[in-house]
Enzyme design. Structure first.
Site, short mmCIF file in Angstrom:
data_model
loop_
_atom_site.label_atom_id
_atom_site.label_comp_id
_atom_site.label_asym_id
_atom_site.label_seq_id
_atom_site.Cartn_x
_atom_site.Cartn_y
_atom_site.Cartn_z
CG ASP A 9 -1.93 1.09 1.26
OD1 ASP A 9 -1.93 1.93 0.35
OD2 ASP A 9 -2.74 1.12 2.21
CG ASP A 105 -3.48 3.82 -3.11
OD1 ASP A 105 -4.38 2.98 -3.34
OD2 ASP A 105 -3.60 4.71 -2.25
CD GLU A 106 -5.33 -0.40 -0.86
OE1 GLU A 106 -5.44 -1.48 -0.24
OE2 GLU A 106 -6.23 0.46 -0.86
#
Length: 404
Positions: A9, A105-106
């Site tokens: 993350d 973003d993960e």
């Protein structure tokens, strides 16, 4: 063989990307918003320094500045975020070919079959991934390491920023079961309220509750949440190349404070629709339908949708359709707790162009010109900033507005 799953993350992703161009602001409170010049602009992201002042995602600029008068505001550049997201996932693919993006973003990584190549364990590989991203891109990530995807994600949330957390079969009850049930993925406020009525306040309470009773309370979701809480979840990590094309692209936010009035509602819609449009262009797809879901403070939802005269991936057309739906179905004096804008009935952009050519041949050249202009404007904004260029009509409107 026990699986080893990483969940990576990126920390304060939007703000961290913007700060790459402003290293002198690294220790100052910084937030990213759709329109830094508007008091009613919406905060999209904030750095660690801003978090210490209580600045929250989805609140308005004036709310954030009341908490932090020295807050530095930077404009959003969605193309830049997608560029760095791609670079980060390319780094992940050096460690395994099983990389499943979960959001911009993960990502999950199944490194079970590649650990031996790096002569380390899950924690050691997670630390190596963190080091590689930090040294090559100047960004930090938090990584969860576990035997399934859900616990790996909870591990990446457990300690931030720039940290590795290992959740094993031996320690997950000690680490995770005391957490509030809302810390479990997909447990929203409505589900938490229902669970709370039966004494389920923590993840441990949920794990110890009878699974059949949960299914009767929440339907299929009840059984799924029980599997998540007990560690029984075993879904595979599916590489992006094997994922089916999306049927819709949506973006939603629950706001820290209720929105009221057309100005605040438009600011919220604009921020959501802009991200939807960028994602459509990244996928090279257009939508034929726009849906908007409105949630009031009592968590009652209404959903409205409309077909478009022509498929689009242009932000202004998605905004216009969403605002028309709002104006037809909502009293602007009524408070709005959350909004979601969704592009539906997707099709490849090339196919959409061919359909348009057949239906409205005279409009096709004009539309292609508008799309090229908006793509060019996106590129300029991505390189020089959001306010580097704007349509003349928008500029005239801004110049004519009164300052508060």
């Amino acid at each position: 063989m026990e699986r080893t799953i990483l969940h990576c993350d990126l920390n304060s992703f939007y703000a961290s990307v913007e700060l790459l161009d402003y290293p002198e602001l690294a220790d100052r409170p910084v937030a990213v918003c759709g329109d830094p010049s508007s008091r009613h602009g919406v905060i999209l992201a904030k750095n660690e320094a801003a978090k210490k002042f209580g600045v929250q995602t989805a609140e308005t600029v004036w709310q954030a500045r009341k908490k932090c008068p020295d807050l530095v505001l930077l404009g959003a550049h969605h193309d830049k975020y997608h560029h760095y997201s791609k670079l980060v996932n390319e780094i992940y693919e050096r460690f395994t070919d099983l990389v499943e993006p979960f959001s911009i973003d993960e990502s999950w990584l199944d490194v079970t079959g590649t650990l031996h190549l790096f002569h380390t364990d899950g924690k050691g590989l997670a630390d190596l991934v963190r080091k590689t991203v930090r040294e090559e891109l100047g960004l930090t990530i938090s990584v969860g390491v576990s035997f399934n995807k859900i616990f790996a994600k909870m591990g990446s949330d457990y300690k931030k920023p720039d940290a590795t957390t290992v959740i094993t079969r031996e320690n997950f009850q000690d680490l995770l079961w005391p957490l509030p049930v809302t810390a479990l993925i997909f447990v929203g406020r409505a589900a938490a309220k229902t669970l709370g009525e039966y004494g389920i306040k923590t993840i441990g309470d949920l794990a110890r509750f009878d699974r059949g009773a949960l299914v009767r309370l929440l339907g299929k979701q009840g059984g799924t949440l029980h599997e998540y809480a007990t560690g029984a979840e075993h879904a595979p990590v599916i590489p992006a190349r094997e994922l089916p094309p999306p049927k819709s692209v949506g973006n939603g936010l629950t706001f820290p404070r209720n929105l009221k009035g057309w100005e605040e509602l438009r600011a919220g819609v604009t921020m959501l629709a802009d991200e939807v449009a960028v994602r459509l262009r990244q996928l090279d797809m257009k939508c034929a339908t726009v849906n908007i879901t409105i949630r009031d403070p009592n968590f009652k939802d209404i959903s409205r949708q409309k077909g478009l005269s022509s498929p689009t991936y242009l932000a202004r057309e998605i905004i216009q359709a969403a605002m028309e739906l709002l104006e037809q179905s909502w009293n602007p004096s009524a408070p709005v707790r959350a909004l979601t804008v969704t592009a539906q009935n997707l099709m490849p952009a090339k196919q959409a162009g061919e359909q348009l050519d057949l239906l409205t041949p005279d409009a096709s050249p004009r539309r292609e010109k508008v799309e090229k202009v908006e793509r060019a404007m996106d590129g300029i904004r991505g390189k020089y900033g959001k306010d580097a260029i704007s349509p003349a009509r928008m500029k005239e409107t801004r110049e004519g507005e009164d300052e508060d």
